[in-house]
Design an enzyme around this catalytic site. Structure first.
Site, PDB file in Angstrom:
ATOM      1  N   GLN A  89       0.820  -1.221   0.000  1.00 42.50           N
ATOM      2  CA  GLN A  89       0.000   0.000   0.000  1.00 42.50           C
ATOM      3  C   GLN A  89       0.853   1.268   0.000  1.00 42.50           C
ATOM      4  OE1 GLN A  89      -3.273   0.118  -0.412  1.00 42.50           O
ATOM      5  NE2 GLN A  89      -3.665  -2.079  -0.246  1.00 42.50           N
TER       6      GLN A  89
ATOM      7  N   CYS B 226      -9.397  -6.868   2.038  1.00 44.51           N
ATOM      8  CA  CYS B 226      -9.611  -6.545   0.628  1.00 44.51           C
ATOM      9  C   CYS B 226     -10.627  -7.507   0.041  1.00 44.51           C
ATOM     10  CB  CYS B 226      -8.346  -6.691  -0.176  1.00 44.51           C
ATOM     11  SG  CYS B 226      -6.895  -6.165   0.653  1.00 44.51           S
TER      12      CYS B 226
HETATM   13  C1  LIG Z   1      -0.995  -4.733   2.384  1.00 51.69           C
HETATM   14  C2  LIG Z   1      -1.286  -5.792   1.384  1.00 51.69           C
HETATM   15  N1  LIG Z   1      -0.469  -6.863   1.298  1.00 51.69           N
HETATM   16  C3  LIG Z   1      -0.672  -7.845   0.413  1.00 51.69           C
HETATM   17  C4  LIG Z   1      -1.731  -7.798  -0.464  1.00 51.69           C
HETATM   18  C5  LIG Z   1      -1.917  -8.931  -1.440  1.00 51.69           C
HETATM   19  O1  LIG Z   1      -1.556  -8.541  -2.723  1.00 51.69           O
HETATM   20  P1  LIG Z   1      -1.948  -9.426  -4.001  1.00 51.69           P
HETATM   21  O2  LIG Z   1      -3.337  -9.017  -4.364  1.00 51.69           O
HETATM   22  O3  LIG Z   1      -0.955  -9.043  -5.031  1.00 51.69           O
HETATM   23  O4  LIG Z   1      -1.832 -10.851  -3.615  1.00 51.69           O
HETATM   24  C6  LIG Z   1      -2.607  -6.697  -0.421  1.00 51.69           C
HETATM   25  C7  LIG Z   1      -3.764  -6.586  -1.328  1.00 51.69           C
HETATM   26  O5  LIG Z   1      -4.775  -7.133  -1.237  1.00 51.69           O
HETATM   27  C8  LIG Z   1      -2.385  -5.678   0.528  1.00 51.69           C
HETATM   28  O6  LIG Z   1      -3.177  -4.625   0.625  1.00 51.69           O
END
Ligand SMILES: Cc1ncc(COP(=O)(O)O)c(C=O)c1O
Length: 383
Positions: free
Chosen positions: A178, A324
């Site tokens: 982020q 998320c």
């Molecule tokens: C802080 C954080 N770390 C890791 C992730 C995971 O990322 P990805 O969607 O590339 O697996 C996210 C997103 O969802 C996130 O906000």
């Protein structure tokens, strides 16, 4: 009318990035691991992307391992380092508000016999250095603390934490997912051993990310069989994705300063209008040490889900306080760690802006939000 205020979940693919990627879905489709001419030509493009990415992160290209995203990078690094360094110890420290790809993994490692500590946050959403010092032990192998949180946007004092971790002889990993779009981050100056990044959070494509490693530190491979990525992570390259990540990072880094300023101005306007029009709101987490695009707001006595659905029917897309992924409707452990009471846990909305969010978008959102909140409050059994 569509107003997208869920940019912490994912961002819109930049037009220039899409353009850079397209040839790799058309004529430039060769596998970069192939020995023939087209393969080797693509291999040069792959390595050129790696160099550019390393430069933008202020580190060297031998530290870049391409992955399918940050969940994979987090899993690879944390599990790989903990399993490979058991001669050093079994102790892992993470913060209580890490992304599930760190948090749930740490819980799983704990079940498998590793010693895991969860560093709490204070009521501002920040970890406390003194508490951290007390957790460090002789056998602490790894510390994993994110630079900025995905739900409440609070920024952690990672510089200080890295220094203390290094003095203790332990390794440091930071989830930069982020933070990378808005914070000036130099991997080498920070002296970070490990970090994770995901392209789709800065207008790049989904399905591609980076694990930044330190080749001098032992780490178990993630995928065996094929030998790509220095044997750490085998599998045919997602070259279009990697080219897209490189381009998106280049654009994001070159515009970071102006985006930060622009987004913060719009976010601050949003907050000012919110306070004016809906006076009994609360901000989750401190405003000062926070990403400029994030507002996580508590609407007293109303269900966040109800607000979300009503906003969505007006074309305004946001998320509730939880992760998320809306698939998991459990209360947010981040908001719990912040000290919210049970009855406060389900009244929260996360608004995350982008560089394209305009004041007009905010005005439209406020007008609708005001009506929605008033209506929902009139139904609310909790007075
Ligand atoms: C802080 C954080 N770390 C890791 C992730 C995971 O990322 P990805 O969607 O590339 O697996 C996210 C997103 O969802 C996130 O906000």
């Amino acid at each position: 009318m569509k107003i997208y205020l869920d940019n912490a979940a994912t961002t819109k693919l930049d037009g220039q990035v899409r353009k850079a990627m397209l040839p790799f879905y058309k004529e430039k489709f060769a596998n970069p691991s192939s020995i023939h001419f087209s393969g080797q030509k693509n291999n040069l493009i792959l390595e050129d992307s790696r160099e550019k990415i390393a430069k933008n992160l202020d580190t060297t290209s031998d530290r870049i391992v391409f992955t399918s995203g940050a969940s994979e990078a987090n899993n690879f690094i944390i599990r790989g380092v903990m399993e490979a360094n058991q001669d050093k110890g079994k102790h892992l420290i993470i913060s209580a508000i890490e992304h599930p790809s760190v948090y749930d993994l740490a819980k799983d490692l704990k079940k498998r016999g590793f010693d895991v500590d969860f560093l709490p946050i204070n009521n501002k959403g920040i970890v406390e250095v003194d508490k951290f010092k007390k957790l460090l032990k002789k056998d602490t192998v790894l510390v994993s603390i994110m630079a900025a949180n995905n739900e409440i946007g609070t920024k952690q004092p990672i510089e200080e934490l890295i220094k203390l971790t290094k003095e203790n002889g332990s390794y440091f990993h930071s989830d930069l997912v982020q933070a990378i779009a808005y914070e000036d981050i130099s991997i080498d100056k920070l002296n970070l051993d490990f970090a994770s990044i995901s392209a789709h959070k800065f207008n790049g494509p989904t399905g591609v990310g980076i694990a930044i490693i330190n080749p001098k530190i032992k780490i178990n491979p993630l995928i065996i069989g094929g030998g790509q990525e220095g044997d750490y992570r085998s599998g045919t390259y997602n070259l279009a994705g990697i080219v897209g990540l490189s381009k998106a990072l280049e654009i994001s880094c070159s515009q970071r300063k102006e985006n930060r300023k622009k987004v913060k101005e719009v976010r601050d306007y949003f907050l000012k209008q919110l306070k004016k029009e809906i006076p009994d709101i609360k901000i989750n987490g401190c405003l000062k040490r926070r990403l400029p695009n994030n507002l996580n707001i508590r609407f007293e006595k109303i269900e966040g889900e109800a607000i979300l659905i009503e906003l969505s029917s007006k074309g305004i897309e946001v998320s509730t306080g939880s992760a998320c992924s809306a698939l998991n409707l459990k209360s947010s452990y981040v908001l719990m760690a912040l000290g919210l009471k049970d009855e406060e846990l389900n009244s929260n909305i996360r608004f995350t802006l982008s560089k394209d969010t305009s004041l007009a978008d905010i005005d439209y959102t406020i007008t609708n939000l005001k009506k929605i909140v008033k209506r929902l409050k009139s139904f609310s059994p909790i007075k």
